[in-house]
Design a protein around this motif. Structure first.
Motif, PDB file in Angstrom:
ATOM      1  N   PHE A 114       0.835  -1.206   0.000  1.00  0.00           N
ATOM      2  CA  PHE A 114       0.000   0.000   0.000  1.00  0.00           C
ATOM      3  C   PHE A 114       0.870   1.258   0.000  1.00  0.00           C
ATOM      4  O   PHE A 114       0.593   2.210  -0.746  1.00  0.00           O
ATOM      5  N   THR A 115       1.895   1.272   0.813  1.00  0.00           N
ATOM      6  CA  THR A 115       2.732   2.478   0.922  1.00  0.00           C
ATOM      7  C   THR A 115       3.484   2.747  -0.371  1.00  0.00           C
ATOM      8  O   THR A 115       3.653   3.917  -0.761  1.00  0.00           O
ATOM      9  N   LEU A 116       3.918   1.708  -1.060  1.00  0.00           N
ATOM     10  CA  LEU A 116       4.591   1.903  -2.349  1.00  0.00           C
ATOM     11  C   LEU A 116       3.637   2.514  -3.373  1.00  0.00           C
ATOM     12  O   LEU A 116       4.028   3.385  -4.160  1.00  0.00           O
ATOM     13  N   VAL A 117       2.395   2.065  -3.360  1.00  0.00           N
ATOM     14  CA  VAL A 117       1.393   2.645  -4.263  1.00  0.00           C
ATOM     15  C   VAL A 117       1.128   4.098  -3.877  1.00  0.00           C
ATOM     16  O   VAL A 117       1.065   4.989  -4.744  1.00  0.00           O
ATOM     17  N   LEU A 118       0.979   4.358  -2.592  1.00  0.00           N
ATOM     18  CA  LEU A 118       0.712   5.719  -2.120  1.00  0.00           C
ATOM     19  C   LEU A 118       1.862   6.664  -2.459  1.00  0.00           C
ATOM     20  O   LEU A 118       1.633   7.819  -2.842  1.00  0.00           O
ATOM     21  N   LYS A 119       3.096   6.191  -2.340  1.00  0.00           N
ATOM     22  CA  LYS A 119       4.260   7.020  -2.686  1.00  0.00           C
ATOM     23  C   LYS A 119       4.195   7.437  -4.158  1.00  0.00           C
ATOM     24  O   LYS A 119       4.503   8.580  -4.505  1.00  0.00           O
ATOM     25  N   GLY A 120       3.780   6.508  -5.029  1.00  0.00           N
ATOM     26  CA  GLY A 120       3.638   6.854  -6.445  1.00  0.00           C
ATOM     27  C   GLY A 120       2.544   7.870  -6.670  1.00  0.00           C
ATOM     28  O   GLY A 120       2.678   8.795  -7.490  1.00  0.00           O
ATOM     29  N   HIS A 121       1.439   7.716  -5.930  1.00  0.00           N
ATOM     30  CA  HIS A 121       0.333   8.676  -6.016  1.00  0.00           C
ATOM     31  C   HIS A 121       0.801  10.072  -5.610  1.00  0.00           C
ATOM     32  O   HIS A 121       0.508  11.069  -6.291  1.00  0.00           O
ATOM     33  N   ILE A 122       1.544  10.149  -4.521  1.00  0.00           N
ATOM     34  CA  ILE A 122       2.036  11.444  -4.025  1.00  0.00           C
ATOM     35  C   ILE A 122       3.035  12.056  -4.996  1.00  0.00           C
ATOM     36  O   ILE A 122       3.020  13.268  -5.239  1.00  0.00           O
ATOM     37  N   ALA A 138       4.558   7.556 -11.004  1.00  0.00           N
ATOM     38  CA  ALA A 138       3.638   6.774 -10.178  1.00  0.00           C
ATOM     39  C   ALA A 138       4.072   5.318 -10.037  1.00  0.00           C
ATOM     40  O   ALA A 138       3.647   4.640  -9.100  1.00  0.00           O
ATOM     41  N   ARG A 139       4.910   4.855 -10.941  1.00  0.00           N
ATOM     42  CA  ARG A 139       5.310   3.442 -10.943  1.00  0.00           C
ATOM     43  C   ARG A 139       6.680   3.201 -10.315  1.00  0.00           C
ATOM     44  O   ARG A 139       7.024   2.064  -9.989  1.00  0.00           O
ATOM     45  N   GLN A 140       7.488   4.251 -10.157  1.00  0.00           N
ATOM     46  CA  GLN A 140       8.896   4.085  -9.827  1.00  0.00           C
ATOM     47  C   GLN A 140       9.150   3.274  -8.555  1.00  0.00           C
ATOM     48  O   GLN A 140      10.063   2.437  -8.515  1.00  0.00           O
ATOM     49  N   PHE A 141       8.355   3.490  -7.515  1.00  0.00           N
ATOM     50  CA  PHE A 141       8.620   2.811  -6.244  1.00  0.00           C
ATOM     51  C   PHE A 141       8.252   1.334  -6.313  1.00  0.00           C
ATOM     52  O   PHE A 141       8.903   0.486  -5.697  1.00  0.00           O
ATOM     53  N   LEU A 142       7.228   1.008  -7.080  1.00  0.00           N
ATOM     54  CA  LEU A 142       6.882  -0.390  -7.317  1.00  0.00           C
ATOM     55  C   LEU A 142       7.942  -1.060  -8.176  1.00  0.00           C
ATOM     56  O   LEU A 142       8.365  -2.193  -7.901  1.00  0.00           O
ATOM     57  N   TRP A 143       8.385  -0.367  -9.220  1.00  0.00           N
ATOM     58  CA  TRP A 143       9.392  -0.944 -10.115  1.00  0.00           C
ATOM     59  C   TRP A 143      10.692  -1.263  -9.380  1.00  0.00           C
ATOM     60  O   TRP A 143      11.352  -2.265  -9.677  1.00  0.00           O
ATOM     61  N   LYS A 144      11.053  -0.426  -8.423  1.00  0.00           N
ATOM     62  CA  LYS A 144      12.286  -0.680  -7.661  1.00  0.00           C
ATOM     63  C   LYS A 144      12.227  -1.998  -6.909  1.00  0.00           C
ATOM     64  O   LYS A 144      13.253  -2.606  -6.601  1.00  0.00           O
ATOM     65  N   GLU A 145      11.002  -2.450  -6.613  1.00  0.00           N
ATOM     66  CA  GLU A 145      10.803  -3.724  -5.918  1.00  0.00           C
ATOM     67  C   GLU A 145      10.389  -4.819  -6.901  1.00  0.00           C
ATOM     68  O   GLU A 145       9.910  -5.878  -6.480  1.00  0.00           O
ATOM     69  N   CYS A 146      10.575  -4.559  -8.211  1.00  0.00           N
ATOM     70  CA  CYS A 146      10.189  -5.505  -9.273  1.00  0.00           C
ATOM     71  C   CYS A 146       8.692  -5.839  -9.198  1.00  0.00           C
ATOM     72  O   CYS A 146       8.261  -6.986  -9.346  1.00  0.00           O
ATOM     73  N   MET A 147       7.902  -4.815  -8.950  1.00  0.00           N
ATOM     74  CA  MET A 147       6.451  -4.927  -8.895  1.00  0.00           C
ATOM     75  C   MET A 147       5.862  -3.946  -9.907  1.00  0.00           C
ATOM     76  O   MET A 147       6.588  -3.120 -10.470  1.00  0.00           O
ATOM     77  N   GLY A 148       4.572  -4.010 -10.132  1.00  0.00           N
ATOM     78  CA  GLY A 148       3.972  -3.069 -11.073  1.00  0.00           C
ATOM     79  C   GLY A 148       2.489  -3.328 -11.275  1.00  0.00           C
ATOM     80  O   GLY A 148       1.898  -4.206 -10.654  1.00  0.00           O
ATOM     81  N   TYR A 149       1.893  -2.553 -12.176  1.00  0.00           N
ATOM     82  CA  TYR A 149       0.492  -2.735 -12.565  1.00  0.00           C
ATOM     83  C   TYR A 149       0.407  -2.440 -14.060  1.00  0.00           C
ATOM     84  O   TYR A 149       1.228  -1.690 -14.615  1.00  0.00           O
ATOM     85  N   LEU A 150      -0.565  -3.037 -14.719  1.00  0.00           N
ATOM     86  CA  LEU A 150      -0.628  -2.961 -16.181  1.00  0.00           C
ATOM     87  C   LEU A 150      -1.636  -1.943 -16.710  1.00  0.00           C
ATOM     88  O   LEU A 150      -1.639  -1.649 -17.896  1.00  0.00           O
ATOM     89  N   HIS A 151      -2.490  -1.398 -15.836  1.00  0.00           N
ATOM     90  CA  HIS A 151      -3.455  -0.414 -16.338  1.00  0.00           C
ATOM     91  C   HIS A 151      -2.836   0.976 -16.365  1.00  0.00           C
ATOM     92  O   HIS A 151      -1.728   1.200 -15.861  1.00  0.00           O
TER      93      HIS A 151
END
Length: 578
Positions: free
Chosen positions: A410-418, A438-451
């Motif tokens: 959740f916090t990684l998503v929120l950081k991208g939102h901010i 918006a994706r950078q913090f997820l990408w650093k953890e090899c995570m992401g979303y496709l939409h």
């Protein structure tokens, strides 16, 4: 009928994202109800195309029906043409579809492919007309005037702006069939499409006249008087086909190949068709000062409605009552509808608990939905149309004690939102240039979303509006002051939970410098993020300050609209992070 392949979608003749039930042929055949999707059927097989938002939903809704699914968001998925090639159809095979439900660009590409491969196309085929025994009927709603005090600009002035753009394209006339374009131009609204206050209509604009074709018996006297006073010719809808068929072949007619259907195009005999984006689309996307003012005014009472919803959820669960996802979806509509300016939901409420939250566009269905437990996350994505504004907001909350993984995700998503909410960017920037923020913090953890990260939002029109967006795919449209968009990064653990943090944001001017003009985003939505899901050790001081300031503003603007219990509850939800 000697057809080798039939292609269908869920579109109506106006190519609405959410068409009336009568036109949902793809859903009738396949069971798949997503807003985006193409179905191809042969005698022996069937295939469905949609994007990454609907992978899980498509699997569930087509289970047991032996329909192939292709995720068009993935580069290695075959597209329709590639799939047809693999079928090795016989020479002179007939590929059929209903030309009323497909845009010009799609049909032109399909016809070119068929010509190259020895196939033929049949553009007036729709087996649903014969085989769909319990097909819903078509109804037409009242067409009414959008109150002039909320539009900020009369139709006559909008038409002058359109004509100026037409002159730049060297066009004599403009065909308009997108219902939100027509509603914006002529300052009218209706209820002929799901979740959008628009009315069935077509229009033609030239240098000398503007003609709108509507079901005149459904128009209010107030609207007819307004259109007459604005110098607009009103004609009955049944005359549209004959009218466009009678246009002179020598006229240079501008037609949007992505917004006009192939059937209408076939009726126009112009030798000089100009296939280009409708000038209305960009004009409509930039909200004027009046629209912006009222959009701001609508946010507090929409936020207050969300407070009442989430307070109700917590209270019901704490008292041991059983709650289903569909009950929550019904409840937010009920709460919002109390406001006198409320018109309708702006889309079907997405209420996903646990694993259902990982289905990006999941809609709960009574009898098939889940009970809300106290051991996972609840994702609620909702929005509404009011007579003077449109909302779209998503919040994810923890029911029970969240795990470390939940808080981290959740916090990684929120950081991208901010990060996106805080960006300052030069004039001329496109949404695709900002998407990575918006994706950078997820990408650093090899995570992401496709939409996508953000879509345009209409003003009491379609909640999904172009041409602007924020996504990975390139879009030449630059972001302009006055554009409304969503800011909605997310993350989805299949089988476990989904997370999305969404606010509506406004592009506005930031500063004029010797290096040019710079823009920024202004966050309009008002509702707190779940403090229980935030791992504050992952936040920077700047991010913490943004969140605390946002929550302070949320409390200041919403608390006067709440009762004592709700106000105390909101105060707890907006406590500053240390």
């Amino acid at each position: 009928n000697n057809i080798s392949l039939f292609i269908c979608n869920n579109m109506d003749p106006y190519l609405n994202e959410q068409a009336p039930e009568y036109w949902k042929v793809r859903e009738w055949l396949s069971g798949f109800s997503g807003s985006n999707g193409l179905l191809a059927v042969t005698e022996n097989t069937a295939a469905l195309w949609s994007d990454s938002r609907y992978v899980l939903q498509a699997q569930l809704e087509t289970k047991g029906k032996e329909i192939l699914f292709f995720n068009e968001s993935l580069p290695d998925s075959p597209n329709l043409v590639q799939w047809i090639k693999g079928l090795r159809l016989a020479n002179k095979s007939v590929i059929a579809l209903d030309g009323r439900c497909f845009n010009i660009s799609f049909v032109n590409s399909l016809e070119a492919f068929c010509k190259e491969n020895g196939f033929s196309t049949e553009l007036r085929s729709n087996p649903a007309e014969e085989l769909w025994k319990k097909r819903p009927s078509v109804t037409f709603s009242t067409i009414y005037l959008m109150p002039p005090e909320y539009t900020g600009e009369p139709s006559s002035q909008k038409i002058l702006s359109i004509r100026k753009k037409m002159n730049e394209q060297n066009a004599d006339g403009l065909i308009v069939t997108a219902l939100d374009d027509i509603a914006w131009c002529f300052n009218l609204r209706g209820n002929d499409a799901l979740y959008s206050p628009i009315a069935n209509a077509c229009a033609y604009i030239s240098e000398k006249e503007a003609v709108i074709f509507i079901h005149t018996s459904k128009a209010t006297p107030e609207l007819l008087t307004y259109l007459h006073n604005e110098g607009i010719i009103v004609a009955d809808y049944d005359k549209w086909d004959k009218f466009i068929s009678s246009l002179s072949p020598d006229l240079k007619i501008c037609i949007d190949p992505f917004k006009c259907n192939a059937y209408f195009n076939s009726l126009i005999s112009s030798k000089y068709k100009i296939f280009a984006s409708s000038p209305i689309e960009l004009l409509k996307s930039v909200k004027n000062s009046t629209e912006i003012e009222y959009e701001r005014k609508v946010m507090p009472y929409d936020g207050a409605a969300l407070c009442r919803l989430f307070y109700w959820i917590e209270k019901e669960l704490s008292e041991g009552h059983t709650l289903y996802e569909s009950q929550v979806a019904d409840k937010i509509a009920e709460i919002r509808s109390v406001h006198p300016a409320y018109l309708s939901e702006s889309f079907a409420a997405i209420v996903g608990y646990g694993a259902n939250g990982a289905i990006v566009h999941y809609h709960p269905e009574k009898g098939k939905d889940r009970i809300l437990e106290k051991d996972s996350l609840l994702l609620i994505d909702t929005g509404a149309h009011y007579i003077h504004g449109t909302t779209d907001i998503t919040r994810t909350i923890a029911l029970g004690s969240p795990t470390k993984d939940m808080c981290r995700d959740f916090t990684l998503v929120l950081k991208g939102h901010i990060a996106l909410a805080n960006v300052i960017f030069p004039e001329g920037t496109r949404g695709s240039q900002l998407d990575v923020l918006a994706r950078q913090f997820l990408w650093k953890e090899c995570m992401g979303y496709l939409h996508g990260t953000g879509h345009g939002i209409g003003y009491v029109l379609n909640v999904h509006e172009g041409p602007q967006n924020i996504r990975l795919e390139e879009n030449p449209t630059v972001l302009l002051p006055g554009m409304l968009l969503s800011n909605e990064p997310g993350y989805y653990r299949e089988g476990y939970y989904g997370i999305r943090c969404e606010n509506t944001i406004l592009v506005k001017k930031y500063r004029e410098t010797e290096n040019g003009n710079f823009l920024c985003f202004d966050t309009l939505s008002l509702y707190p993020f779940d403090l229980n899901l935030i791992d504050s050790t992952l936040l920077s001081e700047k991010e913490r300050n943004w969140l605390n300031n946002y929550h302070k503003r949320v409390y200041e603007e919403l608390s006067p609209l709440l009762n004592t219990e709700e106000r105390m509850w909101l105060e707890e939800k907006t406590q500053p992070l240390p």
